[in-house]
Design a protein around this motif. Structure first.
Motif, PDB file in Angstrom:
ATOM      1  N   TYR A   1       0.829  -1.210   0.000  1.00  0.00           N
ATOM      2  CA  TYR A   1       0.000   0.000   0.000  1.00  0.00           C
ATOM      3  C   TYR A   1       0.862   1.259   0.000  1.00  0.00           C
ATOM      4  O   TYR A   1       0.541   2.240  -0.680  1.00  0.00           O
ATOM      5  CB  TYR A   1      -0.951   0.016   1.196  1.00  0.00           C
ATOM      6  N   ASN A   2       1.966   1.265   0.751  1.00  0.00           N
ATOM      7  CA  ASN A   2       2.838   2.440   0.763  1.00  0.00           C
ATOM      8  C   ASN A   2       3.486   2.678  -0.594  1.00  0.00           C
ATOM      9  O   ASN A   2       3.612   3.821  -1.025  1.00  0.00           O
ATOM     10  CB  ASN A   2       3.888   2.330   1.870  1.00  0.00           C
ATOM     11  N   GLU A   3       3.875   1.607  -1.269  1.00  0.00           N
ATOM     12  CA  GLU A   3       4.441   1.758  -2.619  1.00  0.00           C
ATOM     13  C   GLU A   3       3.408   2.346  -3.568  1.00  0.00           C
ATOM     14  O   GLU A   3       3.722   3.234  -4.364  1.00  0.00           O
ATOM     15  CB  GLU A   3       4.933   0.405  -3.147  1.00  0.00           C
TER      16      GLU A   3
ATOM     17  N   LYS B   1       3.055   6.705  -5.242  1.00  0.00           N
ATOM     18  CA  LYS B   1       2.863   7.156  -6.629  1.00  0.00           C
ATOM     19  C   LYS B   1       2.012   8.423  -6.678  1.00  0.00           C
ATOM     20  O   LYS B   1       2.033   9.152  -7.660  1.00  0.00           O
ATOM     21  CB  LYS B   1       2.179   6.069  -7.457  1.00  0.00           C
ATOM     22  N   TYR B   2       1.246   8.655  -5.614  1.00  0.00           N
ATOM     23  CA  TYR B   2       0.333   9.792  -5.552  1.00  0.00           C
ATOM     24  C   TYR B   2       0.726  10.778  -4.452  1.00  0.00           C
ATOM     25  O   TYR B   2      -0.082  11.594  -4.029  1.00  0.00           O
ATOM     26  CB  TYR B   2      -1.103   9.283  -5.316  1.00  0.00           C
TER      27      TYR B   2
ATOM     28  N   GLU C   1      -3.582  18.097   5.911  1.00  0.00           N
ATOM     29  CA  GLU C   1      -4.044  19.486   5.851  1.00  0.00           C
ATOM     30  C   GLU C   1      -3.136  20.297   4.920  1.00  0.00           C
ATOM     31  O   GLU C   1      -3.626  21.072   4.090  1.00  0.00           O
ATOM     32  CB  GLU C   1      -4.048  20.078   7.265  1.00  0.00           C
ATOM     33  N   GLU C   2      -1.823  20.082   5.027  1.00  0.00           N
ATOM     34  CA  GLU C   2      -0.866  20.794   4.171  1.00  0.00           C
ATOM     35  C   GLU C   2      -1.067  20.451   2.702  1.00  0.00           C
ATOM     36  O   GLU C   2      -0.841  21.290   1.825  1.00  0.00           O
ATOM     37  CB  GLU C   2       0.569  20.465   4.595  1.00  0.00           C
ATOM     38  N   LYS C   3      -1.491  19.225   2.426  1.00  0.00           N
ATOM     39  CA  LYS C   3      -1.725  18.793   1.042  1.00  0.00           C
ATOM     40  C   LYS C   3      -3.110  19.162   0.533  1.00  0.00           C
ATOM     41  O   LYS C   3      -3.456  18.864  -0.605  1.00  0.00           O
ATOM     42  CB  LYS C   3      -1.519  17.284   0.926  1.00  0.00           C
TER      43      LYS C   3
ATOM     44  N   GLU D   1     -11.582  13.104  -3.756  1.00  0.00           N
ATOM     45  CA  GLU D   1     -11.029  12.437  -4.950  1.00  0.00           C
ATOM     46  C   GLU D   1      -9.999  11.393  -4.546  1.00  0.00           C
ATOM     47  O   GLU D   1     -10.016  10.261  -5.043  1.00  0.00           O
ATOM     48  CB  GLU D   1     -10.389  13.471  -5.886  1.00  0.00           C
ATOM     49  N   LYS D   2      -9.104  11.765  -3.635  1.00  0.00           N
ATOM     50  CA  LYS D   2      -8.063  10.833  -3.172  1.00  0.00           C
ATOM     51  C   LYS D   2      -8.678   9.690  -2.366  1.00  0.00           C
ATOM     52  O   LYS D   2      -8.178   8.568  -2.385  1.00  0.00           O
ATOM     53  CB  LYS D   2      -7.002  11.569  -2.337  1.00  0.00           C
ATOM     54  N   ARG D   3      -9.788   9.974  -1.677  1.00  0.00           N
ATOM     55  CA  ARG D   3     -10.502   8.925  -0.936  1.00  0.00           C
ATOM     56  C   ARG D   3     -11.006   7.859  -1.904  1.00  0.00           C
ATOM     57  O   ARG D   3     -10.897   6.667  -1.641  1.00  0.00           O
ATOM     58  CB  ARG D   3     -11.671   9.542  -0.155  1.00  0.00           C
ATOM     59  N   GLU D   4     -11.560   8.290  -3.027  1.00  0.00           N
ATOM     60  CA  GLU D   4     -12.056   7.334  -4.028  1.00  0.00           C
ATOM     61  C   GLU D   4     -10.909   6.508  -4.606  1.00  0.00           C
ATOM     62  O   GLU D   4     -11.056   5.313  -4.838  1.00  0.00           O
ATOM     63  CB  GLU D   4     -12.822   8.055  -5.140  1.00  0.00           C
ATOM     64  N   LEU D   5      -9.768   7.152  -4.814  1.00  0.00           N
ATOM     65  CA  LEU D   5      -8.584   6.442  -5.297  1.00  0.00           C
ATOM     66  C   LEU D   5      -8.157   5.391  -4.275  1.00  0.00           C
ATOM     67  O   LEU D   5      -7.877   4.237  -4.631  1.00  0.00           O
ATOM     68  CB  LEU D   5      -7.450   7.441  -5.555  1.00  0.00           C
ATOM     69  N   SER D   6      -8.126   5.764  -3.003  1.00  0.00           N
ATOM     70  CA  SER D   6      -7.773   4.818  -1.939  1.00  0.00           C
ATOM     71  C   SER D   6      -8.778   3.678  -1.888  1.00  0.00           C
ATOM     72  O   SER D   6      -8.409   2.502  -1.772  1.00  0.00           O
ATOM     73  CB  SER D   6      -7.741   5.521  -0.580  1.00  0.00           C
ATOM     74  N   ARG D   7     -10.047   4.023  -1.987  1.00  0.00           N
ATOM     75  CA  ARG D   7     -11.119   3.018  -1.959  1.00  0.00           C
ATOM     76  C   ARG D   7     -10.943   2.032  -3.114  1.00  0.00           C
ATOM     77  O   ARG D   7     -11.060   0.816  -2.935  1.00  0.00           O
ATOM     78  CB  ARG D   7     -12.470   3.721  -2.042  1.00  0.00           C
TER      79      ARG D   7
END
Length: 155
Positions: free
Chosen positions: A21-23, A27-28, A71-73, A98-104
């Protein structure tokens, strides 16, 4: 060959999953903990900051670092809790959603690939055993007997 202990198998497997998951997250420009936090925050109502740590099983210092980075991102914003003015709610920003959907999607992909390679019966057994291990630990049944025996022996 020596038989591997159950804790070794759990630890090695979790480290492999975490590394994977970290790898992927790198990428993002993220990490597994950021992805997990994104998934733990209610996308519509947010979550009280005090509830997020326990839900994720993270220590407060690690959670603080993760939230500061998020928060910074521009992934989250902190807002006063309208119900309890002393509290803070963590909300996802548009980018955070958007990033939540990518993680999901990544979590669902992991689950799909595992389900393609492991028969349902074996998955059910795995889940049952994992839940039993968690219950034994939560009920403090692993080392309690040793502690009671040691106390009785040392009297």
């Amino acid at each position: 060959m020596k038989e591997k202990t159950i804790d070794y198998i759990l630890r090695a497997t979790w480290q492999a999953v975490s590394r994977m998951y970290n790898e992927e997250a790198s990428k993002y420009g993220a990490s597994m903990s950021v992805g997990f936090a994104l998934l733990s925050i209610d996308k519509d109502n947010g979550i009280p900051s005090t509830a997020l740590g326990p839900q994720m099983g993270m220590e407060p210092t690690s959670l603080t670092r993760t939230l500061k980075s998020m928060e910074e991102k521009g992934l989250i914003v902190r807002k006063k809790n309208p119900v309890d003015g002393r509290g803070v709610l963590i909300h996802l920003t548009k980018l955070g959603k958007e990033k939540r959907e990518l993680s999901r999607d990544r979590v669902l992909k992991f689950n799909d690939v595992i389900r393609q390679h492991v028969p349902q019966e074996k998955l059910d057994n795995f889940i049952e055993v994992a839940e039993l291990i968690n219950d034994l630990i939560a009920e403090k049944l692993i080392f309690t007997a040793d502690s009671e025996t040691e106390k009785a022996t040392n009297k």
